[in-house]
Scaffold this motif. Structure first.
Motif, PDB file in Angstrom:
ATOM      1  N   GLY A 206      -2.453   0.798 -20.753  1.00 19.46           N
ATOM      2  CA  GLY A 206      -2.351   0.167 -22.061  1.00 19.46           C
ATOM      3  C   GLY A 206      -3.425  -0.840 -22.384  1.00 19.46           C
ATOM      4  N   GLU A 207      -4.612  -0.703 -21.746  1.00 21.05           N
ATOM      5  CA  GLU A 207      -5.708  -1.630 -21.981  1.00 21.05           C
ATOM      6  C   GLU A 207      -6.999  -0.868 -22.280  1.00 21.05           C
ATOM      7  OE1 GLU A 207      -6.156  -4.367 -18.755  1.00 21.05           O
ATOM      8  OE2 GLU A 207      -4.242  -5.371 -19.143  1.00 21.05           O
ATOM      9  N   TYR A 208      -7.935  -1.571 -22.909  1.00 20.97           N
ATOM     10  CA  TYR A 208      -9.282  -1.045 -23.078  1.00 20.97           C
ATOM     11  C   TYR A 208     -10.091  -1.441 -21.843  1.00 20.97           C
ATOM     12  CZ  TYR A 208      -7.874  -0.479 -27.943  1.00 20.97           C
ATOM     13  OH  TYR A 208      -7.213  -0.126 -29.095  1.00 20.97           O
ATOM     14  N   GLU A 209     -10.655  -0.453 -21.164  1.00 20.74           N
ATOM     15  CA  GLU A 209     -11.295  -0.691 -19.871  1.00 20.74           C
ATOM     16  C   GLU A 209     -12.823  -0.674 -20.011  1.00 20.74           C
ATOM     17  OE1 GLU A 209      -9.347  -1.347 -17.399  1.00 20.74           O
ATOM     18  OE2 GLU A 209      -7.416  -0.402 -17.879  1.00 20.74           O
ATOM     19  N   LEU A 210     -13.465  -1.706 -19.501  1.00 22.66           N
ATOM     20  CA  LEU A 210     -14.928  -1.752 -19.522  1.00 22.66           C
ATOM     21  C   LEU A 210     -15.531  -0.583 -18.757  1.00 22.66           C
ATOM     22  CD1 LEU A 210     -17.587  -3.176 -20.223  1.00 22.66           C
ATOM     23  CD2 LEU A 210     -17.292  -4.558 -18.155  1.00 22.66           C
ATOM     24  N   THR A 211     -14.920  -0.207 -17.643  1.00 26.20           N
ATOM     25  CA  THR A 211     -15.480   0.883 -16.855  1.00 26.20           C
ATOM     26  C   THR A 211     -15.433   2.213 -17.606  1.00 26.20           C
ATOM     27  OG1 THR A 211     -13.351   1.040 -15.702  1.00 26.20           O
ATOM     28  CG2 THR A 211     -15.122  -0.145 -14.588  1.00 26.20           C
ATOM     29  N   ASP A 212     -14.480   2.379 -18.527  1.00 24.19           N
ATOM     30  CA  ASP A 212     -14.474   3.590 -19.349  1.00 24.19           C
ATOM     31  C   ASP A 212     -15.706   3.637 -20.238  1.00 24.19           C
ATOM     32  OD1 ASP A 212     -12.099   4.432 -18.242  1.00 24.19           O
ATOM     33  OD2 ASP A 212     -10.848   3.803 -19.936  1.00 24.19           O
ATOM     34  N   ALA A 213     -16.095   2.488 -20.785  1.00 29.59           N
ATOM     35  CA  ALA A 213     -17.305   2.429 -21.607  1.00 29.59           C
ATOM     36  C   ALA A 213     -18.543   2.688 -20.758  1.00 29.59           C
ATOM     37  CB  ALA A 213     -17.411   1.077 -22.299  1.00 29.59           C
ATOM     38  N   VAL A 214     -18.575   2.137 -19.559  1.00 25.96           N
ATOM     39  CA  VAL A 214     -19.711   2.355 -18.661  1.00 25.96           C
ATOM     40  C   VAL A 214     -19.833   3.835 -18.304  1.00 25.96           C
ATOM     41  CG1 VAL A 214     -20.653   1.831 -16.371  1.00 25.96           C
ATOM     42  CG2 VAL A 214     -19.628   0.009 -17.744  1.00 25.96           C
ATOM     43  N   ASN A 215     -18.711   4.471 -18.026  1.00 22.20           N
ATOM     44  CA  ASN A 215     -18.730   5.902 -17.716  1.00 22.20           C
ATOM     45  C   ASN A 215     -19.212   6.723 -18.910  1.00 22.20           C
ATOM     46  OD1 ASN A 215     -17.915   5.705 -15.053  1.00 22.20           O
ATOM     47  ND2 ASN A 215     -15.741   5.936 -15.514  1.00 22.20           N
TER      48      ASN A 215
END
Length: 252
Positions: A206-215
């Motif tokens: 349920g969160e926005y993840e920085l690592t998703d943006a990095v990926n």
């Protein structure tokens, strides 16, 4: 180059220590964790700093004021909704303009020269960013960073299971004996990062993840270089880590 320090969280794992004090203001060797970070950044020639605050924001803002005491210019912005690391840097967007920036969590302690190393890695060859890593951590509890033969980031796998690790070994991304690179939470980005954080979807937790943006950046072909951190790296995650740091300080 500018810098953004993420210091909005409460740090619930610190239990009673953060009832009225934000975690980055807990003291290590007699000074707040955040003060160590600010001094390290200034020592690396990064003097334009943006601190993202949230829980007990005024404690941080009152302590650092305009940053003149540390030879810096410090600006603050508040993350009013605690919805994950992926959107945490958003308050700094106008402050950054078109400048590249070092991004660090406000509870990561490293040797001061690390910030110079990160900056030199970014400026040393054409790239879109730098992802720091460290050895010796249990990657099942954090982010496993995978790199190609040129040490360019392929992707980050959060808290991989034993089955995922075995699959990555079969695919050739991991050797049987490692090295296992753990995401160290210090980065350099260009403002293009915000194009990717704006498109983030909520993660299973349920969160926005920085690592998703990095990926997403890596998948889009952006050149993200890895940098192993030399020397000490400490994630001040809980009271036990804080106690160990104080014991080391007393013994030295």
């Amino acid at each position: 180059m500018k810098a953004v320090i993420l210091a909005a969280g409460r740090g619930t794992r610190m239990r009673e220590l953060t009832r009225s004090l934000p975690k980055p203001m807990l003291r290590v060797q007699g000074r707040p964790i955040l003060e160590h970070i600010v001094e390290g950044l200034v020592g690396a020639g990064i003097t334009d700093l943006f601190i993202v605050t949230g829980f007990q924001a005024e404690v941080i803002e009152d302590h650092f004021a305009d940053g003149a005491r540390w030879g810096a210019r410090i600006v603050f912005g508040r993350q009013t909704v605690q919805n994950g690391t992926g959107r945490a840097a958003e308050p700094a967007r106008s402050f950054l303009g078109d400048s590249p920036f070092l991004l660090t969590y406000g509870d990561i302690l490293v040797q001061p020269e690390t910030y110079r190393d990160v900056r030199a890695r970014f400026e040393g060859e054409p790239c879109d960013g730098v992802v720091t890593v460290t050895r010796g951590e249990d990657v099942r509890q954090g982010g496993l960073a995978l790199f190609d033969s040129a040490f360019r980031l392929h992707r980050i796998v959060e808290k991989p299971s034993a089955e995922q690790l075995a699959a990555l070994q079969r695919e050739g991304w991991l050797g049987m004996e490692g090295p296992f690179w753990y995401n160290a939470g210090i980065y350099v980005f260009r403002p293009a990062l915000f194009e990717f954080t704006a498109r983030l979807q909520l993660s299973p937790r349920g969160e926005y993840e920085l690592t998703d943006a990095v990926n997403a950046m890596a998948a889009a072909g952006l050149r993200l270089l890895g940098l192993p951190i030399a020397g000490r790296w400490v994630d001040v995650r809980d009271p036990e880590v804080l106690q160990r740091l104080e014991a080391e300080s007393a013994a030295s």
